[in-house]
Motif scaffolding. Structure first.
Motif, PDB file in Angstrom:
ATOM      1  N   PRO A   3      -8.348   6.083  -7.127  1.00 58.97           N
ATOM      2  CA  PRO A   3      -7.731   7.010  -7.919  1.00 58.97           C
ATOM      3  C   PRO A   3      -9.026   7.439  -8.856  1.00 58.97           C
ATOM      4  CG  PRO A   3      -6.351   5.198  -7.695  1.00 58.97           C
ATOM      5  CD  PRO A   3      -7.265   4.986  -7.009  1.00 58.97           C
ATOM      6  N   PRO A   4     -10.041   6.562  -9.097  1.00 62.45           N
ATOM      7  CA  PRO A   4     -11.157   7.212  -9.860  1.00 62.45           C
ATOM      8  C   PRO A   4     -11.689   8.598  -9.495  1.00 62.45           C
ATOM      9  CG  PRO A   4     -11.413   4.853  -9.817  1.00 62.45           C
ATOM     10  CD  PRO A   4     -10.162   5.212  -8.932  1.00 62.45           C
ATOM     11  N   SER A   5     -11.684   8.875  -7.987  1.00 64.84           N
ATOM     12  CA  SER A   5     -12.236   9.876  -7.440  1.00 64.84           C
ATOM     13  C   SER A   5     -11.661  11.227  -8.031  1.00 64.84           C
ATOM     14  CB  SER A   5     -12.072   9.936  -5.892  1.00 64.84           C
ATOM     15  OG  SER A   5     -10.608  10.068  -5.482  1.00 64.84           O
ATOM     16  N   PHE A   6     -10.666  11.093  -8.896  1.00 67.00           N
ATOM     17  CA  PHE A   6      -9.680  12.218  -9.425  1.00 67.00           C
ATOM     18  C   PHE A   6     -10.307  12.553 -10.823  1.00 67.00           C
ATOM     19  CE2 PHE A   6      -6.811  11.009  -6.054  1.00 67.00           C
ATOM     20  CZ  PHE A   6      -6.169  12.058  -5.751  1.00 67.00           C
ATOM     21  N   ARG A   7     -10.867  11.615 -11.454  1.00 67.08           N
ATOM     22  CA  ARG A   7     -11.391  11.516 -12.869  1.00 67.08           C
ATOM     23  C   ARG A   7     -12.044  12.945 -13.335  1.00 67.08           C
ATOM     24  NH1 ARG A   7      -8.900   8.018 -16.378  1.00 67.08           N
ATOM     25  NH2 ARG A   7      -8.884   6.091 -15.337  1.00 67.08           N
ATOM     26  N   SER A   8     -13.278  13.353 -12.509  1.00 68.42           N
ATOM     27  CA  SER A   8     -13.716  14.324 -13.091  1.00 68.42           C
ATOM     28  C   SER A   8     -13.368  15.753 -12.657  1.00 68.42           C
ATOM     29  CB  SER A   8     -15.325  14.596 -12.293  1.00 68.42           C
ATOM     30  OG  SER A   8     -15.285  14.332 -11.158  1.00 68.42           O
ATOM     31  N   VAL A   9     -12.226  15.713 -11.719  1.00 66.87           N
ATOM     32  CA  VAL A   9     -11.532  16.859 -11.089  1.00 66.87           C
ATOM     33  C   VAL A   9     -10.417  17.513 -12.063  1.00 66.87           C
ATOM     34  CG1 VAL A   9     -10.313  17.941  -9.290  1.00 66.87           C
ATOM     35  CG2 VAL A   9     -12.316  16.498  -9.027  1.00 66.87           C
ATOM     36  N   LEU A  10      -9.592  16.474 -12.325  1.00 63.78           N
ATOM     37  CA  LEU A  10      -8.116  16.716 -12.958  1.00 63.78           C
ATOM     38  C   LEU A  10      -8.246  17.518 -14.293  1.00 63.78           C
ATOM     39  CD1 LEU A  10      -6.077  13.786 -11.890  1.00 63.78           C
ATOM     40  CD2 LEU A  10      -5.818  16.045 -10.911  1.00 63.78           C
ATOM     41  N   PRO A  11      -9.072  17.162 -15.096  1.00 65.84           N
ATOM     42  CA  PRO A  11      -8.835  17.989 -16.464  1.00 65.84           C
ATOM     43  C   PRO A  11      -9.646  19.352 -16.232  1.00 65.84           C
ATOM     44  CG  PRO A  11      -9.900  15.650 -16.757  1.00 65.84           C
ATOM     45  CD  PRO A  11      -9.678  15.890 -15.327  1.00 65.84           C
ATOM     46  N   GLN A  12     -10.634  19.612 -15.425  1.00 59.17           N
ATOM     47  CA  GLN A  12     -11.050  20.894 -14.978  1.00 59.17           C
ATOM     48  C   GLN A  12      -9.959  21.698 -14.500  1.00 59.17           C
ATOM     49  OE1 GLN A  12     -15.335  21.222 -14.028  1.00 59.17           O
ATOM     50  NE2 GLN A  12     -15.129  19.030 -13.805  1.00 59.17           N
ATOM     51  N   LEU A  13      -9.333  21.075 -13.533  1.00 59.63           N
ATOM     52  CA  LEU A  13      -8.243  21.749 -12.646  1.00 59.63           C
ATOM     53  C   LEU A  13      -7.010  22.091 -13.577  1.00 59.63           C
ATOM     54  CD1 LEU A  13      -7.757  22.533 -10.037  1.00 59.63           C
ATOM     55  CD2 LEU A  13      -6.644  20.254  -9.470  1.00 59.63           C
ATOM     56  N   GLN A  14      -6.784  21.215 -14.416  1.00 61.27           N
ATOM     57  CA  GLN A  14      -5.476  21.561 -15.661  1.00 61.27           C
ATOM     58  C   GLN A  14      -5.912  22.657 -16.313  1.00 61.27           C
ATOM     59  OE1 GLN A  14      -2.419  19.796 -15.656  1.00 61.27           O
ATOM     60  NE2 GLN A  14      -1.815  21.392 -16.979  1.00 61.27           N
ATOM     61  N   TYR A  15      -7.384  22.591 -16.743  1.00 58.03           N
ATOM     62  CA  TYR A  15      -7.689  23.901 -17.758  1.00 58.03           C
ATOM     63  C   TYR A  15      -7.551  25.135 -16.909  1.00 58.03           C
ATOM     64  CZ  TYR A  15     -11.351  26.462 -20.448  1.00 58.03           C
ATOM     65  OH  TYR A  15     -11.976  27.274 -21.147  1.00 58.03           O
TER      66      TYR A  15
ATOM     67  N   ALA B 227      -3.590   8.559 -11.284  1.00 58.24           N
ATOM     68  CA  ALA B 227      -2.944   7.500 -12.304  1.00 58.24           C
ATOM     69  C   ALA B 227      -2.681   6.272 -11.152  1.00 58.24           C
ATOM     70  CB  ALA B 227      -1.555   7.928 -12.889  1.00 58.24           C
ATOM     71  N   GLY B 228      -3.080   6.254 -10.050  1.00 53.57           N
ATOM     72  CA  GLY B 228      -2.795   5.126  -8.915  1.00 53.57           C
ATOM     73  C   GLY B 228      -1.560   5.005  -8.459  1.00 53.57           C
ATOM     74  N   ASP B 229      -0.628   6.072  -8.577  1.00 50.53           N
ATOM     75  CA  ASP B 229       0.608   5.916  -7.891  1.00 50.53           C
ATOM     76  C   ASP B 229       0.798   5.873  -6.432  1.00 50.53           C
ATOM     77  OD1 ASP B 229       1.864   5.861 -10.404  1.00 50.53           O
ATOM     78  OD2 ASP B 229       2.539   7.793 -10.335  1.00 50.53           O
ATOM     79  N   TYR B 230      -0.372   6.196  -5.755  1.00 50.62           N
ATOM     80  CA  TYR B 230      -0.422   6.437  -4.246  1.00 50.62           C
ATOM     81  C   TYR B 230      -1.502   5.543  -3.547  1.00 50.62           C
ATOM     82  CZ  TYR B 230       3.169   9.880  -5.302  1.00 50.62           C
ATOM     83  OH  TYR B 230       4.274  10.667  -5.585  1.00 50.62           O
ATOM     84  N   VAL B 231      -1.945   4.633  -4.159  1.00 51.97           N
ATOM     85  CA  VAL B 231      -3.261   3.943  -3.673  1.00 51.97           C
ATOM     86  C   VAL B 231      -3.026   3.305  -2.363  1.00 51.97           C
ATOM     87  CG1 VAL B 231      -3.998   3.191  -5.889  1.00 51.97           C
ATOM     88  CG2 VAL B 231      -2.350   1.548  -4.635  1.00 51.97           C
ATOM     89  N   ARG B 232      -1.866   3.311  -1.812  1.00 51.76           N
ATOM     90  CA  ARG B 232      -1.616   2.978  -0.351  1.00 51.76           C
ATOM     91  C   ARG B 232      -1.711   3.768   0.772  1.00 51.76           C
ATOM     92  NH1 ARG B 232      -0.275  -2.413  -0.134  1.00 51.76           N
ATOM     93  NH2 ARG B 232       0.433  -3.448  -2.048  1.00 51.76           N
ATOM     94  N   GLU B 233      -1.603   5.106   0.228  1.00 54.51           N
ATOM     95  CA  GLU B 233      -1.666   6.451   0.925  1.00 54.51           C
ATOM     96  C   GLU B 233      -3.296   6.682   1.594  1.00 54.51           C
ATOM     97  OE1 GLU B 233       0.360   8.622   2.165  1.00 54.51           O
ATOM     98  OE2 GLU B 233       2.226   7.751   1.515  1.00 54.51           O
ATOM     99  N   LYS B 234      -3.135   6.851   2.995  1.00 52.51           N
ATOM    100  CA  LYS B 234      -4.597   7.009   3.648  1.00 52.51           C
ATOM    101  C   LYS B 234      -4.732   8.582   3.596  1.00 52.51           C
ATOM    102  CE  LYS B 234      -5.548   2.686   4.147  1.00 52.51           C
ATOM    103  NZ  LYS B 234      -6.478   2.190   3.403  1.00 52.51           N
ATOM    104  N   ARG B 235      -3.880   9.410   3.736  1.00 51.64           N
ATOM    105  CA  ARG B 235      -3.773  10.852   3.717  1.00 51.64           C
ATOM    106  C   ARG B 235      -4.541  11.612   2.460  1.00 51.64           C
ATOM    107  NH1 ARG B 235       2.352  12.279   4.313  1.00 51.64           N
ATOM    108  NH2 ARG B 235       2.669   9.909   4.486  1.00 51.64           N
ATOM    109  N   SER B 236      -5.088  12.698   2.691  1.00 54.56           N
ATOM    110  CA  SER B 236      -5.438  13.276   1.628  1.00 54.56           C
ATOM    111  C   SER B 236      -4.617  13.891   0.556  1.00 54.56           C
ATOM    112  CB  SER B 236      -6.145  14.850   2.159  1.00 54.56           C
ATOM    113  OG  SER B 236      -5.354  15.674   2.511  1.00 54.56           O
ATOM    114  N   PRO B 237      -5.071  14.231  -0.649  1.00 54.30           N
ATOM    115  CA  PRO B 237      -3.943  14.666  -1.751  1.00 54.30           C
ATOM    116  C   PRO B 237      -3.281  15.758  -1.359  1.00 54.30           C
ATOM    117  CG  PRO B 237      -6.267  14.947  -2.408  1.00 54.30           C
ATOM    118  CD  PRO B 237      -6.383  14.149  -1.180  1.00 54.30           C
TER     119      PRO B 237
END
Length: 459
Positions: free
Chosen positions: A86-98, A125-135
């Motif tokens: 999940p931390p891999s999304f940290r720098s992306v999501l706010p800019q994407l929402q913007y 937020a960590g809801d899919y930590v068991r998922e191996k596929r891409s977002p």
């Protein structure tokens, strides 16, 4: 209403990682140039190699400092997100929402983008930590009903509480950065700032400082002076605010940029707003509200992106901005001045927003190789801290840190055995020839592990 034009929003709509890569590569080819575009294609079949190449591409795009390159950098950053981390999304999501909030899309396109972005937020937020596929594939599966996840399917209208996502769990102090009483009506270009207008934004407080200091001392054994200086500014449980600081080393590759990002994460800051001094476009303080492409100042954008009142603005290669008189890059040195003094930062009039902002809690950390190129009036306002080059004696700790980084990038590396003494000896010789560059050390250790894997397969 316009069609999807932002490359990050176009990428968001892809149903598979490969499709996203192909579309984005096509969109980026002219900007990247033939050589860079070909490197991406050459490494596309190697999962670890392509992730490393994408990160280098993102850095290169951000260094260019143009609006178009920044949009492409965000889109390529999306290619590194993994639901399993999940931390891999940290720098992306706010800019994407913007980007989505600022886009003027048709109702159908806007709804489709928001449905997918809600799932990306849930993954972050960590809801899919068991998922191996891409977002990308994950979002397609959720929307197709193949995965039932209530938190991702609940409608949030058009709002995502970015501030809550970053905020520490405990209730803490706040700051109204953009009071309505000191603001004029926002134009269409600055519409996203309505989200923080007259809002009490959280001030991120320092936490776990003893643990963070120990971790950083192990990860950056050569930067003990910088660690000591920066931690003197912090108090456990109090809002984070650094003195304006320049980290200086005569040799590139000593890990200054990585150090800034790491210290921010270690003490609780989840967003670092990077500005490249080497290719700055002279717009650090924003542009006039009357311009057709008006843009707010960098500190104001940092507040919006982080949804906090005390963001960290990281200016890389500040000494590269000192061009001749009248140059656009040279104007960065004077543009910085009002942000460095508490009195002027507390009532800074942003010319794009036409609003008086309280930016007194923002922090500024810069890197440079030669501070003598900076004017005296700027050096007088910064604390200058030397960061020496790492030494051979630092190798065991640095190598262990690099191993942890590789494990974060690739979960399959989490089970790797520590480097053996004979491997460290070989690495030490190669690293010495490479001039003790931390960038080269990462490549050397990665090659060592790949050689280890190949040897194990043969036997």
């Amino acid at each position: 209403m316009t069609k999807l034009q932002h490359p990050a929003l176009i990428t968001l709509m892809a149903g598979r990682w490969d499709d996203a890569f192909g579309d984005l590569h096509h969109l980026s080819e002219e900007t990247l140039g033939a050589e860079c575009a070909q490197r991406l294609l050459d490494k596309c079949g190697d999962r670890r190699a392509i992730q490393s190449e994408i990160r280098e591409t993102v850095d290169e795009l951000y260094k260019r400092g143009t609006h178009q390159a920044g949009e492409l950098a965000l889109a390529w950053s999306m290619m590194t997100c993994r639901p399993s981390y999940p931390p891999s999304f940290r720098s992306v999501l706010p800019q994407l929402q913007y980007a989505l909030d600022a886009a003027d899309l048709s109702a159908d396109d806007d709804g489709d983008c928001r449905e997918r972005l809600r799932i990306w937020w849930a993954a972050g937020a960590g809801d899919y930590v068991r998922e191996k596929r891409s977002p990308f594939a994950l979002a397609a599966a959720v929307l197709a009903g193949e995965i039932e996840k209530e938190s991702a399917l609940v409608s949030l209208a058009h709002e995502v509480d970015v501030a809550k996502w970053f905020r520490s769990p405990h209730v803490g102090p706040t700051l109204t950065v953009m009071p309505a009483s000191r603001a004029t009506k926002l134009n269409s270009h600055n519409r996203p700032f309505a989200e923080i207008l007259d809002k009490e934004l959280p001030l991120v407080c320092a936490r776990n400082l003893d643990q963070a200091r120990r971790r950083l001392s192990n990860e950056f054994p050569h930067a003990s002076a910088a660690i000591a200086a920066l931690f003197r500014d912090l108090r456990e449980g109090e809002p984070i605010k650094f003195r304006p600081t320049i980290l200086v080393s005569q040799k590139p590759g000593t890990g200054k940029s990585r150090f800034v990002r790491r210290i921010a994460t270690a003490i609780g800051l989840q967003h670092v707003h990077r500005y490249d001094g080497a290719v700055s476009d002279g717009q650090f303080s924003g542009t006039s509200k009357g311009w057709s492409n008006t843009e707010a100042s960098v500190p104001a954008r940092a507040v919006l992106a982080s949804r906090t009142g005390n963001p960290l603005v990281f200016i890389d290669e500040l000494d590269k901005c000192s061009g001749g008189r009248g140059s656009l890059n040279g104007s960065l040195t004077s543009a910085l001045l009002p942000f460095l003094e508490v009195e002027t930062a507390k009532s800074y009039r942003d010319q794009s927003l036409d609003c008086e902002l309280d930016l007194s809690m923002a922090s500024y950390i810069c890197t440079a190789n030669d501070v003598s190129l900076l004017p005296d009036y700027l050096r007088d306002r910064f604390r200058i801290v030397r960061v020496p080059a790492p030494r051979l004696v630092d190798l065991p700790l640095l190598a262990s840190s690099v191993m942890e980084d590789l494990a974060r990038e690739d979960p399959e590396r989490a089970g790797d055995e520590p480097l053996a003494p004979d491997e460290l000896m070989v690495i030490a010789k190669a690293w010495e020839k490479a001039g003790f560059s931390l960038r080269k050390l990462q490549a050397i250790i990665r090659a060592t592990l790949e050689a280890r894997d190949a040897h194990a397969m043969r036997h």
